[in-house]
Design an enzyme around this catalytic site. Sequence first.
Site, PDB file in Angstrom:
ATOM      1  CE  LYS A 154      -8.324  -3.470   5.168  1.00 17.15           C
ATOM      2  NZ  LYS A 154      -8.038  -4.683   4.420  1.00 17.15           N
TER       3      LYS A 154
ATOM      4  CG  ASP B 290      -3.317   3.846   4.428  1.00 17.01           C
ATOM      5  OD1 ASP B 290      -4.348   3.616   5.092  1.00 17.01           O
ATOM      6  OD2 ASP B 290      -3.037   3.247   3.375  1.00 17.01           O
TER       7      ASP B 290
ATOM      8  CD1 TRP C 130      -1.795  -2.351   1.934  1.00 13.26           C
ATOM      9  CD2 TRP C 130      -2.775  -1.591   0.086  1.00 13.26           C
ATOM     10  NE1 TRP C 130      -2.681  -3.316   1.505  1.00 13.26           N
ATOM     11  CE2 TRP C 130      -3.287  -2.882   0.374  1.00 13.26           C
ATOM     12  CE3 TRP C 130      -3.241  -0.915  -1.037  1.00 13.26           C
ATOM     13  CZ2 TRP C 130      -4.247  -3.502  -0.429  1.00 13.26           C
ATOM     14  CZ3 TRP C 130      -4.189  -1.533  -1.837  1.00 13.26           C
ATOM     15  CH2 TRP C 130      -4.684  -2.808  -1.526  1.00 13.26           C
TER      16      TRP C 130
END
Length: 354
Positions: free
Chosen positions: A191, A167, A100
């Site tokens: 999540k 993030d 990511w």
Amino acid sequence: MKKHNFSAGPCILPEEVLQKASEAVINFNQDNLSLIEISHRSKPFVEVIEKGRSLVLELLHLNDSEYATLFLHGGASTQFLMIAYNFLNKKAGYLNTGTWSNKAIKEAKLFGDLIEVASSKDDAFNYIPKDYIVPADIDYFHCTSNNTIYGTQMKAFPEVKVPLICDMSSDIFSRELDFSKFDLIYAGAQKNMGPAGTTLVVIKKELLNNITREVPSMLSYKTHIEKDSMFNTPSVFSVYVSMLTLDWLKELGGIPFIEKVNTKKADLLYSEIDRNPLFKGNVATEDRSIMNATFTLKNKDLQEKFDTMWKDANINGINGHRSVGGYRVSMYNALPLYSVQALVDVMQELERKA
């Protein structure tokens, strides 16, 4: 019997949240209308999104005079480019800890120069870089707090003289941090917060002063703050379920409470990985994620047997990411401790039968 759901995302949500959400889809607020049929500008939904924003700041111990909270479209992946479009004027610094981070770096390069401040690529991203220096002449420093694919997690964040952007898609609301250190936090909902479809952004308002270029409306933080996340139709269902989940977390005791639960779950699983001679953890011990544990079988000949056993035990979602293989056990906030125990029991049974 409901399965023990270790899916990495979309992931497990609290049972009571799912029940309330299912009822709202049929009849929201006993008004004989579905939640997903009502206007996003109607008073009932405005109250939902306002409560959601308020709960975010309350749980993170931030105030609305300094920070704005947004529920946006496009997932965390859109934030990769949106951050750079708004704030990358000359040069930015990125910590590269995996897939990511790489994706964020790729998008940001479209808008200016980048410095890869540190990277763990040299060891397959199985650790978090340390003792690096963040330059003082960059527009911002970007990091990823938790890496779902590799199972690493930042335990500390650098002291910086530039805006700190993070993030937190896979560990938001899971542990106590000094969130006031961050100038912008973003996280996909799927999540620890809700279903896929909305992305949380928490932004320090003074950071908006750093925007120097003309930004298209849909990619402008100024636009979305001015319109209270209503510049275009928000993802009504995702925002509603996120609000319910945040309210559930508050009622439990907030982040301090859930961090203790999450630590117990992680300790239980990692202890078994370290004890059991059939398994091996992938990640440097000090950098192990409490959200996503990754490990492998030392003897691959046992894989078929192990896979059959955990599936027979009503366990779901522990296959490793397709890019790395092995196993990945995601232990997000709503996962109960007994689910981790169920997996540990299977691991011990495999040892007895091997």
